[in-house]
Design an enzyme around this catalytic site. Structure first.
Site, short mmCIF file in Angstrom:
data_model
loop_
_atom_site.label_atom_id
_atom_site.label_comp_id
_atom_site.label_asym_id
_atom_site.label_seq_id
_atom_site.Cartn_x
_atom_site.Cartn_y
_atom_site.Cartn_z
N TYR A 158 18.81 1.32 -7.00
CA TYR A 158 17.33 1.33 -7.05
C TYR A 158 16.84 2.54 -7.84
CZ TYR A 158 12.50 1.90 -5.44
OH TYR A 158 11.14 2.09 -5.37
N SER A 209 9.20 5.52 -9.35
CA SER A 209 9.35 6.10 -8.02
C SER A 209 9.70 7.57 -8.19
CB SER A 209 10.48 5.39 -7.27
OG SER A 209 10.85 6.12 -6.12
N1 NAP Z 1 6.63 2.24 -0.55
C1 NAP Z 1 7.32 3.23 -1.08
O1 NAP Z 1 7.72 4.19 -0.40
C2 NAP Z 1 7.59 3.24 -2.57
C3 NAP Z 1 8.01 4.45 -3.15
C4 NAP Z 1 8.24 4.47 -4.52
C5 NAP Z 1 8.06 3.36 -5.30
N2 NAP Z 1 7.65 2.18 -4.70
C6 NAP Z 1 7.48 1.01 -5.56
O2 NAP Z 1 6.16 0.54 -5.40
C7 NAP Z 1 6.10 -0.85 -5.73
C8 NAP Z 1 5.34 -1.61 -4.65
O3 NAP Z 1 6.09 -1.61 -3.46
P1 NAP Z 1 5.43 -1.51 -2.01
O4 NAP Z 1 5.78 -0.18 -1.48
O5 NAP Z 1 4.01 -1.90 -2.06
O6 NAP Z 1 6.34 -2.56 -1.23
P2 NAP Z 1 5.98 -3.97 -0.53
O7 NAP Z 1 4.91 -3.77 0.46
O8 NAP Z 1 7.31 -4.50 -0.09
O9 NAP Z 1 5.42 -4.86 -1.72
C9 NAP Z 1 6.25 -5.38 -2.72
C10 NAP Z 1 5.52 -6.49 -3.46
O10 NAP Z 1 6.42 -7.03 -4.45
C11 NAP Z 1 6.45 -8.45 -4.30
N3 NAP Z 1 7.75 -9.00 -4.66
C12 NAP Z 1 8.96 -8.71 -4.13
N4 NAP Z 1 9.91 -9.47 -4.68
C13 NAP Z 1 9.27 -10.29 -5.59
C14 NAP Z 1 9.72 -11.31 -6.47
N5 NAP Z 1 11.01 -11.65 -6.57
N6 NAP Z 1 8.79 -11.95 -7.22
C15 NAP Z 1 7.48 -11.62 -7.14
N7 NAP Z 1 7.01 -10.66 -6.33
C16 NAP Z 1 7.90 -10.00 -5.56
C17 NAP Z 1 6.16 -8.69 -2.82
O11 NAP Z 1 5.59 -9.98 -2.62
P3 NAP Z 1 6.35 -11.31 -2.12
O12 NAP Z 1 7.31 -10.88 -1.04
O13 NAP Z 1 5.22 -12.16 -1.65
O14 NAP Z 1 7.02 -11.86 -3.33
C18 NAP Z 1 5.10 -7.62 -2.54
O15 NAP Z 1 3.84 -8.09 -2.92
C19 NAP Z 1 7.56 -1.29 -5.93
O16 NAP Z 1 7.84 -1.34 -7.31
C20 NAP Z 1 8.35 -0.19 -5.25
O17 NAP Z 1 9.64 -0.06 -5.79
C21 NAP Z 1 7.41 2.10 -3.36
#
Ligand code: NAP
Length: 261
Positions: free
Chosen positions: A156, A143
């Site tokens: 985080y 991130s």
């Molecule tokens: N969006 C942002 O602003 C942002 C910024 C920087 C970094 N990131 C990073 O990008 C990555 C993707 O996040 P996103 O933004 O796409 O968020 P998201 O829409 O909340 O997606 C998160 C994914 O992780 C899965 N997940 C969560 N807990 C889990 C568990 N215990 N076991 C298996 N799967 C799990 C969720 O699926 P289920 O709920 O079905 O398990 C979902 O598919 C993450 O690593 C996040 O930290 C995001």
């Protein structure tokens, strides 16, 4: 799981929504068979159907479960054992918003189990197999929060700093083996992330710098296949990341804290 043809496989974690679903779709467009994993089997099933509707020639396996649990990760790895996994996208992750001593402790522990333990476990296991084949691509999702301490996302951001450091170190060790590691450092991206993190309202900074998931993921895949070490999507995020290198850590932390409110 038997290989149907000569195609290689990509394993995408956290594929049931957000960036993970886009990673799976775009890797499908690149001709990869897919293993998609997350907890929500229904969402994974819908994603599999939509990818197969576009690319009937591919195989898409759904393996649903909780990646914060070691026993599930072992099952996933054993399901993948016969597949030629060429691409690992360690994308599953979540954050917990709030003051560091008031966020739910159990939620933070499971966040660390997912954001760190799962990523390290899958990277170790699959990089060994990739090295034996002399080819592989590993994308570690950190991130923009990895570049400086981040008040209100303290644990985080520290976890994502781990991912950045770990990914670049692993990449350096793997130099010359045919296996590459790229660390993705997205800024604010339009997904369910902030709902899951329990941040009710986005700050002005967060709203102003928000990017579309598909744009971030397209850039990340280009960076991965081009062999880049670290990819920060978006010029505002790149300026942000650069600035953290030229100011003191306490000052960077104060700025990050303001940006989160
Ligand atoms: N969006 C942002 O602003 C942002 C910024 C920087 C970094 N990131 C990073 O990008 C990555 C993707 O996040 P996103 O933004 O796409 O968020 P998201 O829409 O909340 O997606 C998160 C994914 O992780 C899965 N997940 C969560 N807990 C889990 C568990 N215990 N076991 C298996 N799967 C799990 C969720 O699926 P289920 O709920 O079905 O398990 C979902 O598919 C993450 O690593 C996040 O930290 C995001």
């Amino acid at each position: 799981m038997e290989k149907k043809d000569g195609r290689s496989w990509a394993l995408v974690t956290g594929a049931s929504g957000g960036m993970g679903a886009d990673f799976a779709r775009l890797l499908g467009d690149r001709g990869y068979n897919l293993v998609i994993t997350a907890r929500r089997a229904d969402e994974l099933g819908k994603l599999r159907d939509s990818i197969l509707a576009r690319h009937g020639e591919l195989e898409v396996k759904v393996v649903s479960g909780d990646l914060s649990e070691r026993s599930f990760r072992e099952r996933l790895l054993s399901d993948c054992a016969v597949l030629d996994i060429e691409v690992l996208v360690n994308n599953a992750g979540f954050g917990a918003y709030g003051t560091f001593d008031a966020t739910d402790e159990a939620k933070e522990r499971s966040m660390l189990a997912l954001d760190i333990d799962s990523l390290v476990h899958l990277t170790r296991a699959l990089s060994v197999r990739m090295r034996e084949r002399g080819r592989g691509f590993i994308l570690e999702t950190a991130s923009i929060a990895a570049f400086q301490p981040c008040p209100l996302f303290a644990t985080y951001a520290a976890a994502k700093a781990f991912v950045l450091s770990y990914g670049v170190a692993a990449r350096t060790e793997l130099a010359g083996t045919g296996v590459g590691v790229t660390v993705l450092c997205p800024g604010v991206t339009e997904t369910a992330f902030f709902d899951v993190a329990d941040q009710q309202q986005l700050s002005r900074f967060q709203r102003a710098t928000m990017m579309k998931s598909e744009v971030v993921v397209r850039g990340a895949l280009r960076a991965l296949f081009a062999g880049k070490a670290v990819y920060v999507p978006g010029s505002a995020n790149r300026v942000n990341a650069f600035l953290t290198r030229i100011v003191s850590r306490p000052f960077a932390a104060r700025l990050a804290g303001k940006a989160m409110k």
